[in-house]
Design a protein around this motif. Structure first.
Motif, PDB file in Angstrom:
ATOM      1  N   GLU A 255     -32.574  -7.579 -12.463  1.00  0.00           N
ATOM      2  CA  GLU A 255     -33.116  -6.929 -13.644  1.00  0.00           C
ATOM      3  C   GLU A 255     -34.478  -7.523 -13.959  1.00  0.00           C
ATOM      4  O   GLU A 255     -34.685  -8.731 -13.861  1.00  0.00           O
ATOM      5  CB  GLU A 255     -32.187  -7.065 -14.848  1.00  0.00           C
ATOM      6  N   THR A 256     -35.405  -6.680 -14.361  1.00  0.00           N
ATOM      7  CA  THR A 256     -36.752  -7.132 -14.691  1.00  0.00           C
ATOM      8  C   THR A 256     -36.782  -7.737 -16.089  1.00  0.00           C
ATOM      9  O   THR A 256     -35.765  -7.828 -16.776  1.00  0.00           O
ATOM     10  CB  THR A 256     -37.747  -5.964 -14.618  1.00  0.00           C
ATOM     11  N   SER A 257     -37.969  -8.090 -16.526  1.00  0.00           N
ATOM     12  CA  SER A 257     -38.144  -8.631 -17.880  1.00  0.00           C
ATOM     13  C   SER A 257     -37.969  -7.574 -18.953  1.00  0.00           C
ATOM     14  O   SER A 257     -37.841  -7.904 -20.138  1.00  0.00           O
ATOM     15  CB  SER A 257     -39.534  -9.270 -18.010  1.00  0.00           C
ATOM     16  N   VAL A 258     -37.949  -6.296 -18.561  1.00  0.00           N
ATOM     17  CA  VAL A 258     -37.752  -5.200 -19.510  1.00  0.00           C
ATOM     18  C   VAL A 258     -36.306  -4.731 -19.411  1.00  0.00           C
ATOM     19  O   VAL A 258     -35.869  -4.272 -18.344  1.00  0.00           O
ATOM     20  CB  VAL A 258     -38.705  -4.024 -19.206  1.00  0.00           C
ATOM     21  N   PRO A 259     -35.510  -4.853 -20.476  1.00  0.00           N
ATOM     22  CA  PRO A 259     -34.106  -4.441 -20.407  1.00  0.00           C
ATOM     23  C   PRO A 259     -33.967  -2.999 -19.940  1.00  0.00           C
ATOM     24  O   PRO A 259     -34.720  -2.113 -20.347  1.00  0.00           O
ATOM     25  CB  PRO A 259     -33.622  -4.609 -21.849  1.00  0.00           C
ATOM     26  N   GLY A 260     -33.002  -2.795 -19.056  1.00  0.00           N
ATOM     27  CA  GLY A 260     -32.730  -1.453 -18.555  1.00  0.00           C
ATOM     28  C   GLY A 260     -33.501  -1.073 -17.314  1.00  0.00           C
ATOM     29  O   GLY A 260     -33.251  -0.018 -16.721  1.00  0.00           O
ATOM     30  N   ILE A 261     -34.451  -1.930 -16.898  1.00  0.00           N
ATOM     31  CA  ILE A 261     -35.216  -1.667 -15.681  1.00  0.00           C
ATOM     32  C   ILE A 261     -34.859  -2.724 -14.634  1.00  0.00           C
ATOM     33  O   ILE A 261     -34.955  -3.926 -14.894  1.00  0.00           O
ATOM     34  CB  ILE A 261     -36.731  -1.692 -15.929  1.00  0.00           C
ATOM     35  N   PHE A 262     -34.464  -2.259 -13.473  1.00  0.00           N
ATOM     36  CA  PHE A 262     -34.129  -3.125 -12.351  1.00  0.00           C
ATOM     37  C   PHE A 262     -35.156  -2.915 -11.248  1.00  0.00           C
ATOM     38  O   PHE A 262     -35.802  -1.871 -11.182  1.00  0.00           O
ATOM     39  CB  PHE A 262     -32.719  -2.828 -11.843  1.00  0.00           C
ATOM     40  N   ALA A 263     -35.308  -3.897 -10.378  1.00  0.00           N
ATOM     41  CA  ALA A 263     -36.252  -3.775  -9.267  1.00  0.00           C
ATOM     42  C   ALA A 263     -35.684  -4.495  -8.055  1.00  0.00           C
ATOM     43  O   ALA A 263     -34.959  -5.493  -8.180  1.00  0.00           O
ATOM     44  CB  ALA A 263     -37.613  -4.352  -9.632  1.00  0.00           C
ATOM     45  N   CYS A 264     -36.002  -3.985  -6.882  1.00  0.00           N
ATOM     46  CA  CYS A 264     -35.491  -4.587  -5.656  1.00  0.00           C
ATOM     47  C   CYS A 264     -36.391  -4.208  -4.489  1.00  0.00           C
ATOM     48  O   CYS A 264     -37.268  -3.358  -4.608  1.00  0.00           O
ATOM     49  CB  CYS A 264     -34.049  -4.156  -5.386  1.00  0.00           C
ATOM     50  N   GLY A 265     -36.150  -4.847  -3.356  1.00  0.00           N
ATOM     51  CA  GLY A 265     -36.965  -4.605  -2.182  1.00  0.00           C
ATOM     52  C   GLY A 265     -38.223  -5.447  -2.183  1.00  0.00           C
ATOM     53  O   GLY A 265     -38.368  -6.406  -2.948  1.00  0.00           O
ATOM     54  N   ASP A 266     -39.174  -5.080  -1.324  1.00  0.00           N
ATOM     55  CA  ASP A 266     -40.363  -5.901  -1.132  1.00  0.00           C
ATOM     56  C   ASP A 266     -41.213  -6.024  -2.391  1.00  0.00           C
ATOM     57  O   ASP A 266     -41.952  -7.003  -2.549  1.00  0.00           O
ATOM     58  CB  ASP A 266     -41.211  -5.315  -0.008  1.00  0.00           C
TER      59      ASP A 266
END
Length: 304
Positions: A255-266
């Motif tokens: 999960e990113t620093s913004v709740p509800g947003i996830f990030a993955c990969g390069d």
């Protein structure tokens, strides 16, 4: 329609995340423009069960398997804008279409900014590489060149003798100090100080500015990389600075620093591979699903 999750990016990480959500019977939208980072490579290595297979085939079969799940929608296009709404997120693509989702997952990848050396870009992914684990073995212990772009190239030069006799081509990028020079010598790395004029031949002949030509079985370079989409910055996600460029900051659940947003990969790690992208995508998809479960009756963006 409001999707449970919008996934921007349909390469290895994005598909891996979407698969977990599809198997949880969640409504998933994948928006993908079809530009994989490893599209220049003829074969992918180091990914369990897929070693030596063309990367495009791996991605195509993964997509075909994902699309067997009826809750998945795939849209081809480039997502250009995203914003947070009272009920989740809204993403707009280059064609003007708009999509709503309760969660957003960014698997947007990175762009490699290659050194401006004549002949290098044409050989990228074929005889010029960045990952020894992905391509070093196939050089069959032939002669390897490392074209320096900064002091970070020391890392490459010290690693690569395990795959073949290695020459570090400084190309005016930096000058090893006494300790670095001693370390290179201990690893058996030759150092070439002449500037690189270009790359020719097959697999890779390096033409030097003094007129000499050095033949190599393969070359390695550490290009700077940048996140391939402005969405994370638009949404206020924090970034960390890696040795090759900035990447999206995530926690252990992706999960990113913004709740509800996830990030993955390069785009969400300092360095990557197909195997690491799939693992991070799997984690992101399962974590995103759990975030939906724990907020069904409460704050939409509450962290569990």
């Amino acid at each position: 329609m409001t999707y449970d999750a919008i996934i921007v990016g349909g390469s290895y990480a994005g598909i891996a995340a979407a698969l977990q959500l599809a198997r949880a019977r969640r409504r998933v939208l994948v928006i993908d423009e079809g530009v994989r980072r490893n599209r220049f490579a003829s074969h992918s290595h180091g990914f369990l069960g897929q070693d030596g297979r063309p990367p495009g085939e791996i991605a195509a079969e993964a997509r075909e398997q994902l699309m067997r799940y009826p809750t998945v929608t795939w849209e081809t296009g480039r997502a250009e804008r995203a914003e947070r709404t009272g009920t989740g997120f809204r993403v707009a693509d280059a064609a003007g279409r708009s999509f709503a989702g309760r969660r957003l997952l960014l698997a947007i990848g990175v762009v490699d900014d290659l050194p401006a050396i004549p002949g290098l870009a044409e050989r990228w992914g074929r005889s010029v590489f960045h990952c020894p684990y992905c391509h070093g073995y196939e050089l069959m212990q032939g002669r390897i060149g490392v074209i320096a772009v900064s002091g970070q190239s020391m890392h490459h030069a010290l690693m690569l003798p395990d795959w073949g006799p290695t020459t570090l081509l400084l190309n005016g990028a930096f000058e090893p100090d006494a300790d670095q020079s001693a370390h290179l010598e201990r690893r058996g790395v030759a150092v070439e100080t002449a500037l690189v004029a270009g790359i020719d031949g097959s697999p890779a002949d390096v033409a030097l500015a003094d007129g000499r030509v050095l033949p190599f079985a393969g070359l390695f370079v550490l290009p700077a990389s940048r996140v391939a989409s402005p969405l994370a910055a638009q949404l206020g996600c924090a970034f960390d600075e890696g040795p090759l460029g900035a990447y999206i900051r995530t926690d252990g659940m992706q999960e990113t620093s913004v709740p509800g947003i996830f990030a993955c990969g390069d785009a969400a790690r300092a360095a990557g591979s197909v195997a690491l992208a799939v693992g991070a995508g799997t984690m992101a998809g399962t974590a995103l699903h759990r975030s939906l479960l724990f907020c069904e009756d409460g704050d939409l963006f509450a962290r569990p």
